[in-house]
Design a protein around this motif. Structure first.
Motif, mmCIF file in Angstrom:
data_model
loop_
_atom_site.group_PDB
_atom_site.id
_atom_site.type_symbol
_atom_site.label_atom_id
_atom_site.label_comp_id
_atom_site.label_asym_id
_atom_site.label_seq_id
_atom_site.Cartn_x
_atom_site.Cartn_y
_atom_site.Cartn_z
ATOM 1 N N THR A 2 0.840 -1.192 0.000
ATOM 2 C CA THR A 2 0.000 0.000 0.000
ATOM 3 C C THR A 2 0.882 1.252 0.000
ATOM 4 O OG1 THR A 2 -0.069 0.205 2.404
ATOM 5 C CG2 THR A 2 -1.744 -1.230 1.366
ATOM 6 N N ASP A 3 0.267 2.387 -0.294
ATOM 7 C CA ASP A 3 1.005 3.652 -0.235
ATOM 8 C C ASP A 3 1.544 3.900 1.167
ATOM 9 O OD1 ASP A 3 0.343 3.946 -2.883
ATOM 10 O OD2 ASP A 3 -0.786 5.802 -2.626
ATOM 11 N N GLU A 4 0.771 3.567 2.190
ATOM 12 C CA GLU A 4 1.231 3.761 3.575
ATOM 13 C C GLU A 4 2.463 2.908 3.866
ATOM 14 O OE1 GLU A 4 0.886 5.854 6.229
ATOM 15 O OE2 GLU A 4 -0.214 6.911 4.685
ATOM 16 N N GLU A 5 2.468 1.670 3.404
ATOM 17 C CA GLU A 5 3.635 0.801 3.617
ATOM 18 C C GLU A 5 4.851 1.356 2.896
ATOM 19 O OE1 GLU A 5 1.663 -3.619 4.158
ATOM 20 O OE2 GLU A 5 1.621 -2.703 2.158
ATOM 21 N N LYS A 7 5.370 4.537 2.219
ATOM 22 C CA LYS A 7 5.786 5.734 2.960
ATOM 23 C C LYS A 7 6.597 5.360 4.191
ATOM 24 C CE LYS A 7 2.287 9.004 1.502
ATOM 25 N NZ LYS A 7 1.166 9.859 1.887
ATOM 26 N N VAL A 8 6.208 4.292 4.868
ATOM 27 C CA VAL A 8 6.970 3.820 6.034
ATOM 28 C C VAL A 8 8.380 3.434 5.606
ATOM 29 C CG1 VAL A 8 7.157 1.968 7.743
ATOM 30 C CG2 VAL A 8 4.981 3.140 7.422
ATOM 31 N N ILE A 9 8.499 2.740 4.493
ATOM 32 C CA ILE A 9 9.831 2.384 3.975
ATOM 33 C C ILE A 9 10.613 3.656 3.668
ATOM 34 C CG2 ILE A 9 11.041 1.390 1.987
ATOM 35 C CD1 ILE A 9 8.834 -0.817 2.033
ATOM 36 N N LEU A 11 10.335 6.603 5.059
ATOM 37 C CA LEU A 11 10.765 7.216 6.321
ATOM 38 C C LEU A 11 11.922 6.447 6.954
ATOM 39 C CD1 LEU A 11 7.276 8.194 7.769
ATOM 40 C CD2 LEU A 11 9.062 9.755 6.929
ATOM 41 N N GLU A 12 11.915 5.133 6.829
ATOM 42 C CA GLU A 12 13.040 4.330 7.330
ATOM 43 C C GLU A 12 14.308 4.661 6.553
ATOM 44 O OE1 GLU A 12 11.559 0.325 6.931
ATOM 45 O OE2 GLU A 12 10.338 0.494 8.752
ATOM 46 N N ASP A 15 15.764 7.927 7.744
ATOM 47 C CA ASP A 15 16.532 7.740 8.979
ATOM 48 C C ASP A 15 17.893 7.123 8.686
ATOM 49 O OD1 ASP A 15 14.635 8.857 10.654
ATOM 50 O OD2 ASP A 15 13.715 6.924 11.171
ATOM 51 N N CYS A 83 11.933 10.612 -1.347
ATOM 52 C CA CYS A 83 12.302 11.075 -0.007
ATOM 53 C C CYS A 83 13.008 12.417 -0.187
ATOM 54 C CB CYS A 83 13.226 10.072 0.675
ATOM 55 S SG CYS A 83 12.554 8.400 0.747
#
Length: 119
Positions: A2-5, A7-9, A11-12, A15, A83
């Motif tokens: 999903t787009d949310e998954e 986006k989490v990647i 953000l990781e 970092d 990113c």
């Protein structure tokens, strides 16, 4: 994914770049533009060049992660995760990840945009 998954990647990955964990980035995502270097060396070099071109401090950047999708195609490219390390008005570093139709994700490019930071 999903787009949310995605986006989490993203953000990781942000970092990992902020912590200069180039070995982890390279071993997890590879690097399309590594040429004759190891992924780790090429990522670090391109990231350092991009930061220098922007004249900013990556620790003080505003972070944004955006997901977009390619039109159906025969190349196997499905999604783009951008990113953005914004270092000033229209100045920053852009890290691009690609998701393929098979679900794998790789680091496509690290580049600067704009010019000398005016922040």
């Amino acid at each position: 994914m999903t787009d949310e998954e995605l986006k989490v990647i993203g953000l990781e990955v942000v970092d990992l770049f902020k912590n200069r964990s180039f070995e982890k980035i390279g071993s997890t995502y590879g690097y399309a533009l590594k040429m004759d270097s190891s992924a780790e060396e090429a990522i670090e070099q391109d990231f350092d060049v991009a930061i220098t071109e922007c004249g900013g401090n990556i620790e003080q950047s505003k972070i944004a992660v955006a997901v977009s999708h390619f039109e159906p195609n025969e190349t196997g490219l499905k999604s783009l995760v951008e990113c953005n390390f914004q270092l000033g008005v229209s100045v920053g570093v852009l890290v691009e990840l690609i998701q393929t139709d098979s679900g794998s994700i790789y680091l496509e490019q690290v580049s600067s945009y704009g010019g000398t930071s005016n922040a």
